[in-house]
Design a protein around this motif. Structure first.
Motif, mmCIF file in Angstrom:
data_model
loop_
_atom_site.group_PDB
_atom_site.id
_atom_site.type_symbol
_atom_site.label_atom_id
_atom_site.label_comp_id
_atom_site.label_asym_id
_atom_site.label_seq_id
_atom_site.Cartn_x
_atom_site.Cartn_y
_atom_site.Cartn_z
ATOM 1 N N UNK A 147 0.853 -1.201 0.000
ATOM 2 C CA UNK A 147 0.000 0.000 0.000
ATOM 3 C C UNK A 147 0.880 1.239 0.000
ATOM 4 N N UNK A 148 0.321 2.365 -0.352
ATOM 5 C CA UNK A 148 1.118 3.583 -0.427
ATOM 6 C C UNK A 148 1.687 3.968 0.928
ATOM 7 N N UNK A 149 0.986 3.568 2.025
ATOM 8 C CA UNK A 149 1.481 3.895 3.357
ATOM 9 C C UNK A 149 2.718 3.072 3.705
ATOM 10 N N UNK A 150 2.840 1.878 3.109
ATOM 11 C CA UNK A 150 3.931 0.935 3.333
ATOM 12 C C UNK A 150 4.202 0.771 4.816
ATOM 13 N N UNK A 151 5.323 1.215 5.318
ATOM 14 C CA UNK A 151 5.610 1.003 6.737
ATOM 15 C C UNK A 151 5.184 2.143 7.625
ATOM 16 N N UNK A 152 4.635 3.230 7.048
ATOM 17 C CA UNK A 152 4.299 4.413 7.839
ATOM 18 C C UNK A 152 2.944 4.248 8.528
ATOM 19 N N UNK A 153 2.947 4.387 9.861
ATOM 20 C CA UNK A 153 1.705 4.297 10.636
ATOM 21 C C UNK A 153 0.911 3.039 10.279
ATOM 22 N N UNK A 154 1.636 1.939 10.139
ATOM 23 C CA UNK A 154 1.015 0.703 9.671
ATOM 24 C C UNK A 154 0.574 -0.177 10.840
ATOM 25 N N UNK A 155 0.402 0.417 12.003
ATOM 26 C CA UNK A 155 -0.016 -0.350 13.164
ATOM 27 C C UNK A 155 -1.534 -0.408 13.247
ATOM 28 N N UNK A 156 -2.034 -1.535 13.758
ATOM 29 C CA UNK A 156 -3.467 -1.737 13.981
ATOM 30 C C UNK A 156 -4.336 -1.481 12.758
ATOM 31 N N UNK A 157 -3.987 -2.024 11.603
ATOM 32 C CA UNK A 157 -4.864 -1.827 10.434
ATOM 33 C C UNK A 157 -6.080 -2.743 10.509
ATOM 34 N N UNK B 211 -8.225 -1.516 3.175
ATOM 35 C CA UNK B 211 -7.302 -1.300 4.288
ATOM 36 C C UNK B 211 -7.699 0.004 4.962
ATOM 37 N N UNK B 212 -8.091 -0.095 6.240
ATOM 38 C CA UNK B 212 -8.459 1.096 6.997
ATOM 39 C C UNK B 212 -7.425 1.335 8.087
ATOM 40 N N UNK B 213 -6.960 2.577 8.182
ATOM 41 C CA UNK B 213 -6.069 3.004 9.250
ATOM 42 C C UNK B 213 -6.569 4.327 9.804
ATOM 43 N N UNK B 214 -5.954 4.770 10.885
ATOM 44 C CA UNK B 214 -6.424 5.998 11.532
ATOM 45 C C UNK B 214 -6.427 7.188 10.582
ATOM 46 N N UNK B 215 -5.423 7.246 9.708
ATOM 47 C CA UNK B 215 -5.233 8.463 8.910
ATOM 48 C C UNK B 215 -5.711 8.339 7.467
ATOM 49 N N UNK B 216 -6.002 7.123 7.006
ATOM 50 C CA UNK B 216 -6.411 6.976 5.607
ATOM 51 C C UNK B 216 -7.082 5.633 5.381
ATOM 52 N N UNK C 200 -11.680 7.644 5.102
ATOM 53 C CA UNK C 200 -10.958 7.582 6.371
ATOM 54 C C UNK C 200 -11.947 7.265 7.487
ATOM 55 N N UNK C 201 -11.674 6.253 8.312
ATOM 56 C CA UNK C 201 -12.666 5.837 9.313
ATOM 57 C C UNK C 201 -12.857 6.879 10.409
ATOM 58 N N UNK C 202 -14.066 7.022 10.919
ATOM 59 C CA UNK C 202 -14.360 7.993 11.986
ATOM 60 C C UNK C 202 -14.063 7.433 13.374
ATOM 61 N N UNK C 203 -13.157 6.475 13.474
ATOM 62 C CA UNK C 203 -12.777 5.849 14.749
ATOM 63 C C UNK C 203 -11.305 5.461 14.661
ATOM 64 N N UNK C 204 -10.724 5.112 15.790
ATOM 65 C CA UNK C 204 -9.353 4.630 15.813
ATOM 66 C C UNK C 204 -9.364 3.126 15.534
ATOM 67 N N UNK C 205 -8.605 2.692 14.538
ATOM 68 C CA UNK C 205 -8.627 1.272 14.169
ATOM 69 C C UNK C 205 -8.062 0.385 15.276
ATOM 70 N N UNK D 145 -20.120 -3.242 8.708
ATOM 71 C CA UNK D 145 -20.410 -2.688 10.029
ATOM 72 C C UNK D 145 -19.207 -2.875 10.937
ATOM 73 N N UNK D 146 -18.854 -1.830 11.661
ATOM 74 C CA UNK D 146 -17.715 -1.855 12.578
ATOM 75 C C UNK D 146 -18.127 -1.231 13.909
ATOM 76 N N UNK D 147 -17.798 -1.914 15.004
ATOM 77 C CA UNK D 147 -17.972 -1.335 16.334
ATOM 78 C C UNK D 147 -16.593 -1.032 16.901
#
Length: 415
Positions: A126-136, A148-153, A178-183, A199-201
């Motif tokens: 993905x374009x994010x590669x290793x950047x902020x790639x935690x908790x996807x 692929x959903x992450x906090x920032x994109x 971009x998700x309206x929650x922290x992944x 659906x995501x909780x």
């Protein structure tokens, strides 16, 4: 004499008989695939036929399968995938493929294994590669799109080009998705039966009073949960994502009762998953399906849900590492539990060493306890397993002490 013109009904009749004469394509049989961290450079892909499992009567034991009935992998793996043995490694399935989404920062691409062709492929980073790639959060939609959903994109993987195409296989960044929650706060997710709405909780489960059905499962020695607070955290609640319109909708501050992924079962007309509510670990639950975003009514109350009657893993909490539920279709499910070998129990008298971040290495031996079973509602409308079950317990050894995989959750796929 001119020939009689065929009527539309004649054409339809001939088409019907032709269709009957055509041989039906056999449906590809699915198997259970386990990615086992028994290889020093990554994971072995193990293919299991659940129809070959031993059957047992549910009335014979309170637990699904005794740990004593264990065996070892005897056949060689169908493939191996190079990837890191770390919590940060993410294995996911998309269509018929299994990807190791974070093989290592030095790798040029992501390795994948096709379970139907047994071919090995590579997927671009993905374009994010290793950047902020935690908790996807990875979600495959109808085998067509991998999100692929992450906090920032958010990103989506397009269709794989034909093998002779010069067009690159690529991800597309979707800013509005971009998700309206922290992944990292995701509790559970499930696809709507419309096939397009996710659906995501997310957030935290607020303490509330148990209903009558749940009171039976709370220990007398435990204090009763406090009533639910009216306040809500930022990004907490249940959200839906329309994978065609690429829009998020919030349904409320409440959360679905599941832990991990839940699945829609048409026969039971409900989402089914492992219960994530307090003191309900080990139980399944069924939950009414929430209306999709275009049917959503502002201020709708949380959906009703039922707790299953049987605890599916018990009496071995000290050995338990993680569990994953898979849906096999037609109200049939597979539960894969990862455990420490019972003979290593003496190493865990001190509970502090059970943390993944601890400097104390966990034992290398692992037991995968696999059970398949059907679900139904009994005459009282309660969720319970069908009498006939099948399963197996398989022991293997990790090649080194440190670097726990997948947050201790077994990596299992029904493909």
């Amino acid at each position: 004499m001119s020939k009689r013109k065929s009527s539309s009904s004649d054409d339809e009749r001939r088409g019907h008989h032709a269709a009957k004469r055509r041989p039906k394509l056999a449906k590809k049989k699915k198997h259970l695939y386990l990615l086992v961290d028994d290889w020093e450079r990554g994971y072995s892909v193990r293919k299991l036929d659940v129809d070959a499992f031993d059957y047992c009567d549910a009335a014979e034991t309170d637990d699904l399968l005794p740990l004593e009935q264990h065996q070892y992998f005897t056949d060689p793996p169908v493939a191996r995938i190079e990837a890191l043995h770390e919590v940060s490694c993410h294995l996911t399935s998309h269509g018929t493929k299994i990807f190791a989404m974070q093989p290592g920062e030095g790798k040029p691409a992501i390795p994948g294994f096709d379970t139907h062709t047994h071919g090995v492929t590579i997927c671009p980073w993905p374009s994010c590669q290793g950047n902020n790639y935690s908790n996807p959060l990875f979600v495959s939609v109808a085998g067509d799109k991998l999100f692929l959903f992450m906090d920032v994109l958010a990103e989506v993987l397009g269709d794989q080009p034909p093998y002779d195409s010069k067009a690159p296989w690529s991800w597309t960044t979707i800013k509005q998705a971009r998700p309206p929650f922290f992944t990292g706060k995701v509790l559970c997710h499930a696809m709507h039966p419309d096939g397009r709405t996710l659906f995501v909780s997310a957030g935290s489960r607020r303490r509330r009073r148990p209903n009558r059905r749940e009171e039976h499962y709370y220990s007398e020695s435990e204090s009763e949960p406090e009533p639910e607070s009216e306040s809500s955290e930022q990004g907490q609640g249940t959200f839906s994502f329309d994978t065609e319109r690429l829009q998020w909708t919030k349904h409320g501050d409440w959360v679905l009762p599941f832990s991990g992924q839940a699945y829609f079962d048409a026969e039971l007309d409900a989402w089914i998953g492992l219960c994530g509510e307090r003191n309900c670990a080990g139980f399944l639950c069924s939950c009414d399906v929430v209306a999709a975003a275009d049917e959503f009514i502002t201020g709708a109350s949380p959906p009703s849900w039922k707790l299953g009657q049987e605890k599916l893993f018990m009496n071995r909490q000290q050995l338990h590492l993680g569990v994953k539920l898979l849906y096999m279709g037609d109200s049939s499910f597979c539960l894969v539990e990862s455990l420490i070998h019972k003979e290593d129990d003496h190493l865990f008298r001190d509970e502090s060493i059970l943390h993944v971040d601890s400097q104390f290495p966990l034992p290398r031996r692992r037991v995968l306890c696999i059970n398949t079973f059907g679900l139904k509602y009994n005459k009282k409308g309660e969720l319970q397993t069908k009498p006939r079950r099948a399963g197996a317990c398989i022991t293997y050894k990790r090649p080194h002490d440190f670097g726990e995989s997948l947050s201790l959750t077994p990596s299992a796929f029904w493909l």
